[in-house]
Design a protein around this motif. Structure first.
Motif, short mmCIF file in Angstrom:
data_model
loop_
_atom_site.label_atom_id
_atom_site.label_comp_id
_atom_site.label_asym_id
_atom_site.label_seq_id
_atom_site.Cartn_x
_atom_site.Cartn_y
_atom_site.Cartn_z
N ASP A 34 0.80 -1.29 0.02
CA ASP A 34 0.08 -0.04 -0.04
C ASP A 34 0.99 1.27 0.11
O ASP A 34 0.63 2.21 -0.47
N GLN A 35 1.98 1.07 0.82
CA GLN A 35 2.90 2.25 0.83
C GLN A 35 3.42 2.71 -0.48
O GLN A 35 3.51 3.75 -1.14
N VAL A 37 2.05 1.66 -3.50
CA VAL A 37 1.04 2.23 -4.58
C VAL A 37 0.68 3.67 -4.20
O VAL A 37 0.49 4.45 -5.09
N ALA A 38 0.82 4.35 -2.87
CA ALA A 38 0.47 5.53 -2.43
C ALA A 38 1.79 6.56 -3.08
O ALA A 38 1.44 7.49 -3.44
N LYS A 39 2.99 6.00 -3.04
CA LYS A 39 4.18 6.65 -3.70
C LYS A 39 4.13 6.88 -5.32
O LYS A 39 4.06 8.05 -5.83
N ASP A 41 1.17 6.84 -6.86
CA ASP A 41 -0.07 7.53 -7.05
C ASP A 41 0.46 8.83 -7.00
O ASP A 41 -0.12 9.93 -7.77
N SER A 42 1.18 9.18 -6.12
CA SER A 42 1.53 10.61 -5.91
C SER A 42 2.40 11.22 -7.11
O SER A 42 2.39 12.31 -7.52
N LEU A 75 -4.36 1.59 -9.52
CA LEU A 75 -4.83 2.92 -9.63
C LEU A 75 -5.85 3.26 -10.53
O LEU A 75 -6.34 4.48 -10.66
#
Length: 166
Positions: A34-35, A37-39, A41-42, A75
């Motif tokens: 998840d971490q 994916v968040a990186k 995504d940003s 995403l």
């Protein structure tokens, strides 16, 4: 099914397996967290025109295929081209066009078909030659729920000609 696969299943069932479903603990653990994916995504939201190769340069520890999987599957972004529209009209321009159309309709109701023969319009404008970016250059990532992007033709060159239309 190949013979080797049949032999493997026979061994599995002789060893005590009772289900045909895959076990959740089997196989290689996923690198996609998840971490991570968040990186990604940003990074995508920071520059939607970036390619998978450019994201790979930002995250060299992740393979290109995993980056593509994160961007497209996790995403839910798609790479699309902007839709070309001739020019952007301001709300003032739109209201002026509506007012002119209403005025013409009012005159047409009063005078009928002869009114249409009395209308002469003319306009002069400078038409510029330009080299717009191609579709590949204008592509950007868009979420499936986002509205479609529009691209206005504003890049002009120094060559231009006068156009008169009546």
């Amino acid at each position: 099914m190949s013979e080797s696969m049949v032999r493997r299943w026979v061994r599995e069932f002789k060893a005590g397996r009772h289900s045909l479903e895959d076990e959740s603990e089997r196989g290689r653990p996923s690198v996609v967290t998840d971490q991570l994916v968040a990186k990604v995504d940003s990074a995508v939201r920071g520059d939607r025109r970036s390619t998978v190769d450019e994201f790979h340069e930002c995250f060299p520890e992740i393979s290109r295929s995993f980056i593509h999987e994160i961007v497209s599957d996790k995403l839910d972004f798609r790479k699309v081209c902007a839709r070309w529209v001739p020019k952007e009209l301001t709300p003032e321009h739109k209201s002026q066009r509506v007012a002119a159309a209403r005025e013409f309709l009012g005159c047409y109701r009063m005078e009928g078909d002869p009114f249409l023969k009395s209308i002469v319009t003319g306009d002069e404008t400078w038409v510029s030659h330009y080299t717009p970016e191609n579709k590949r250059q204008s592509m950007q990532r868009k979420h499936t729920t986002s509205p479609s992007a529009k691209k206005f033709k504003v890049v002009k060159s120094t060559r231009k000609i006068m156009a008169s239309v009546f």
